[in-house]
Design a protein around this motif. Structure first.
Motif, PDB file in Angstrom:
ATOM      1  N   ARG A 258      -9.301  42.628  27.346  1.00 41.05           N
ATOM      2  CA  ARG A 258      -8.259  40.875  27.092  1.00 41.05           C
ATOM      3  C   ARG A 258      -7.937  41.696  25.606  1.00 41.05           C
ATOM      4  O   ARG A 258      -8.781  41.765  24.691  1.00 41.05           O
ATOM      5  N   SER A 259      -6.904  41.514  24.888  1.00 36.48           N
ATOM      6  CA  SER A 259      -6.573  41.448  23.495  1.00 36.48           C
ATOM      7  C   SER A 259      -5.473  40.410  23.573  1.00 36.48           C
ATOM      8  O   SER A 259      -3.921  40.564  23.998  1.00 36.48           O
ATOM      9  N   GLY A 260      -5.417  39.647  23.289  1.00 37.09           N
ATOM     10  CA  GLY A 260      -4.576  38.414  22.991  1.00 37.09           C
ATOM     11  C   GLY A 260      -3.868  37.596  24.352  1.00 37.09           C
ATOM     12  O   GLY A 260      -4.805  37.728  24.657  1.00 37.09           O
ATOM     13  N   ASN A 261      -2.766  38.030  24.996  1.00 34.74           N
ATOM     14  CA  ASN A 261      -2.008  37.638  25.379  1.00 34.74           C
ATOM     15  C   ASN A 261      -2.077  38.593  26.364  1.00 34.74           C
ATOM     16  O   ASN A 261      -0.745  38.660  27.424  1.00 34.74           O
ATOM     17  N   ARG A 262      -2.202  40.170  26.424  1.00 32.18           N
ATOM     18  CA  ARG A 262      -2.625  41.412  27.012  1.00 32.18           C
ATOM     19  C   ARG A 262      -3.460  41.721  27.858  1.00 32.18           C
ATOM     20  O   ARG A 262      -4.498  40.568  26.569  1.00 32.18           O
ATOM     21  N   LEU A 263      -3.788  41.775  28.566  1.00 38.57           N
ATOM     22  CA  LEU A 263      -5.101  42.958  29.769  1.00 38.57           C
ATOM     23  C   LEU A 263      -4.625  44.028  29.446  1.00 38.57           C
ATOM     24  O   LEU A 263      -3.965  44.821  30.114  1.00 38.57           O
ATOM     25  N   GLU A 264      -5.705  44.580  28.707  1.00 40.67           N
ATOM     26  CA  GLU A 264      -5.331  46.139  28.843  1.00 40.67           C
ATOM     27  C   GLU A 264      -6.470  46.784  30.122  1.00 40.67           C
ATOM     28  O   GLU A 264      -7.767  47.065  30.102  1.00 40.67           O
ATOM     29  N   ALA A 265      -5.794  47.749  30.827  1.00 41.27           N
ATOM     30  CA  ALA A 265      -6.104  48.505  32.028  1.00 41.27           C
ATOM     31  C   ALA A 265      -6.971  49.309  31.026  1.00 41.27           C
ATOM     32  O   ALA A 265      -6.366  50.297  30.506  1.00 41.27           O
ATOM     33  N   TRP A 266      -8.353  50.050  31.390  1.00 39.45           N
ATOM     34  CA  TRP A 266      -9.148  50.608  30.844  1.00 39.45           C
ATOM     35  C   TRP A 266      -9.093  52.349  31.960  1.00 39.45           C
ATOM     36  O   TRP A 266      -8.238  53.035  31.527  1.00 39.45           O
ATOM     37  N   LEU A 267     -10.001  51.545  32.559  1.00 38.07           N
ATOM     38  CA  LEU A 267     -10.518  52.367  33.653  1.00 38.07           C
ATOM     39  C   LEU A 267     -10.457  52.051  34.637  1.00 38.07           C
ATOM     40  O   LEU A 267     -11.055  50.960  35.653  1.00 38.07           O
ATOM     41  N   GLY A 268     -10.233  52.400  35.983  1.00 38.55           N
ATOM     42  CA  GLY A 268     -10.007  52.559  37.336  1.00 38.55           C
ATOM     43  C   GLY A 268     -10.628  53.773  38.118  1.00 38.55           C
ATOM     44  O   GLY A 268      -9.867  54.539  38.216  1.00 38.55           O
ATOM     45  N   HIS A 269     -11.696  52.988  39.005  1.00 40.43           N
ATOM     46  CA  HIS A 269     -12.260  53.650  40.065  1.00 40.43           C
ATOM     47  C   HIS A 269     -12.241  53.481  41.399  1.00 40.43           C
ATOM     48  O   HIS A 269     -12.817  52.378  41.453  1.00 40.43           O
ATOM     49  N   TYR A 270     -11.990  54.077  42.306  1.00 43.12           N
ATOM     50  CA  TYR A 270     -12.652  53.303  43.886  1.00 43.12           C
ATOM     51  C   TYR A 270     -13.593  55.164  44.840  1.00 43.12           C
ATOM     52  O   TYR A 270     -12.608  55.936  44.424  1.00 43.12           O
ATOM     53  N   ASP A 271     -14.041  54.766  45.758  1.00 46.49           N
ATOM     54  CA  ASP A 271     -14.520  55.118  46.645  1.00 46.49           C
ATOM     55  C   ASP A 271     -14.016  56.237  47.316  1.00 46.49           C
ATOM     56  O   ASP A 271     -12.939  55.111  48.455  1.00 46.49           O
ATOM     57  N   PRO A 272     -13.650  56.883  47.697  1.00 48.06           N
ATOM     58  CA  PRO A 272     -12.526  57.398  48.062  1.00 48.06           C
ATOM     59  C   PRO A 272     -12.839  57.083  49.893  1.00 48.06           C
ATOM     60  O   PRO A 272     -12.121  57.508  50.595  1.00 48.06           O
ATOM     61  N   GLY A 273     -13.626  56.779  49.975  1.00 46.42           N
ATOM     62  CA  GLY A 273     -14.049  56.597  51.576  1.00 46.42           C
ATOM     63  C   GLY A 273     -13.508  55.087  52.309  1.00 46.42           C
ATOM     64  O   GLY A 273     -13.089  54.239  53.297  1.00 46.42           O
ATOM     65  N   PHE A 274     -12.564  54.614  50.561  1.00 47.19           N
ATOM     66  CA  PHE A 274     -12.037  53.414  51.099  1.00 47.19           C
ATOM     67  C   PHE A 274     -10.725  53.096  50.807  1.00 47.19           C
ATOM     68  O   PHE A 274      -9.707  52.294  50.970  1.00 47.19           O
ATOM     69  N   SER A 275      -9.977  54.708  50.634  1.00 50.64           N
ATOM     70  CA  SER A 275      -9.110  54.584  50.190  1.00 50.64           C
ATOM     71  C   SER A 275      -8.406  53.956  51.155  1.00 50.64           C
ATOM     72  O   SER A 275      -7.049  53.794  50.947  1.00 50.64           O
ATOM     73  N   ARG A 276      -7.881  54.337  52.543  1.00 53.26           N
ATOM     74  CA  ARG A 276      -7.154  53.429  53.361  1.00 53.26           C
ATOM     75  C   ARG A 276      -6.647  51.987  53.188  1.00 53.26           C
ATOM     76  O   ARG A 276      -5.453  51.575  53.672  1.00 53.26           O
ATOM     77  N   TRP A 277      -7.865  51.123  52.377  1.00 51.93           N
ATOM     78  CA  TRP A 277      -6.980  50.306  51.971  1.00 51.93           C
ATOM     79  C   TRP A 277      -6.628  50.551  51.578  1.00 51.93           C
ATOM     80  O   TRP A 277      -7.043  48.393  51.237  1.00 51.93           O
TER      81      TRP A 277
END
Length: 360
Positions: A258-277
């Motif tokens: 959170r940064s005031g009224n802004r939400l800053e994405a920093w890091l996102g990851h996913y398990d490759p076995g879940f990618s089809r969804w």
């Protein structure tokens, strides 16, 4: 020596402990980006072996501006790097208004420091002041874009994406439920919850970054930095970590601040076995649909453009590489070229990542 500009007093500190709480309050008050908060900046600058310099400004006794820097000698000049440089995040320095920015920059110029930022947010306060400041010869080049999703109150995914897209995402969730492996969203709430899920976050980050050959900021040499920073932000109620859990197993996550009224994405990851969804789209839909609950009106998706960000974003912020050379230098162009070459060196970047105490 202190600088005074229109009732604003600025000076340089080598120890930020005396202003840390005021700094945090200033960042909260003006909605400063997470890279400009002491929880991030001081932890990052702590690797610079005493070269930390904090330029602070006061008006009427109140802290109104902060520029956190790592200063080191580079040949014939001192290079002052803004906290967050080279970290792949939007950068900002804190200032309440242009008069504050003028005092801060005059202090940097009087020190003779060459200022560098790798990804300074163009539309944040103070950026234009630096470009106009006669005390510097400034080279500013847009090098990255941070896609954003503007989400005024009441806006949901149906206002941004087609019925077909939302139906497809819903069908993926329904198919998992029909197979006996339902998808759910889990939001980290508190330190104990964070500690329980950290190993799951690290596992998914390792699987995701290994597949895509990306840097894993949740593993060595950055893992302890990320863990401690996120733990502090969680304790302060500013971290928003949302995981996708399938049949009880943590399969993907988005880490935002959170940064005031802004939400800053920093890091996102996913398990490759879940990618089809389509975990990236599932999480994007969740954030858009829950932004009112999170009390934010802008979802900053972080540096870089990809297919998922492009599909959801409806605005963007330019991020600039900035080199500002004090006007008194005889050959500012040569100094600028030297800084760009130094910062762009693959060898220097690797050494800084592996042994940050040697290279501020």
């Amino acid at each position: 020596m202190k600088t005074v500009v229109r009732s604003v007093t600025a000076e340089v500190l080598t120890d930020a402990r005396s202003v840390e709480s005021e700094w945090a309050e200033l960042a909260e008050r003006i909605g400063g980006r997470f890279s400009a908060r002491p929880t991030y900046a001081l932890r990052e600058l702590g690797d610079s072996r005493g070269s930390t310099r904090i330029v602070v400004a006061r008006r009427g006794g109140s802290l109104v501006g902060v520029i956190p820097l790592a200063v080191r000698r580079l040949g014939a000049f001192d290079l002052a790097r803004l906290a967050g440089s080279g970290r792949g995040i939007p950068q900002q320095f804190l200032c309440e208004d242009e008069h504050v920015a003028e005092a801060l920059w005059e202090t940097v110029a009087r020190r003779g420091w060459v200022f560098y930022a790798s990804s300074l947010a163009e539309r944040d306060p103070g950026f234009g002041v630096l470009e106009r400041d006669p005390g510097f010869v400034t080279n500013s080049t847009t090098v990255e874009t941070a896609p954003c999703i503007s989400v005024p109150r009441g806006v949901t995914a149906k206002d941004l994406r087609s019925r077909r897209t939302r139906k497809r995402l819903r069908q993926y969730r329904n198919s998992l439920a029909a197979a006996g492996a339902p998808l759910s969203y889990e939001t980290i709430s508190g330190i104990d919850h964070f500690d329980r899920r950290w190993s799951d976050m690290a596992r998914v980050a390792e699987a995701s970054t290994s597949l895509h050959r990306r840097l894993n900021y949740l593993a060595a040499p950055d893992g302890s930095f990320a863990h401690d920073f996120l733990r502090d932000e969680t304790a302060a109620g500013r971290a928003v970590v949302v995981g996708l859990v399938v049949d009880g197993r943590w399969c993907a996550h988005e880490i935002a601040l959170r940064s005031g009224n802004r939400l800053e994405a920093w890091l996102g990851h996913y398990d490759p076995g879940f990618s089809r969804w389509q975990p990236g789209h599932q999480l994007s839909e969740w954030f858009v649909d829950n932004h009112d609950l999170l009390d934010v009106t802008e979802l900053d998706q972080g540096i870089g453009v990809n297919a998922i960000k492009s599909a959801w974003s409806n605005s963007s912020t330019n991020l600039n590489r900035v080199v500002a050379v004090p006007s008194r230098y005889r050959a500012p162009g040569l100094v600028t070229d030297a800084v760009i070459a130094w910062e762009g060196s693959t060898a220097i970047r690797r050494l800084r990542r592996l042994g940050g105490t040697l290279l501020a």
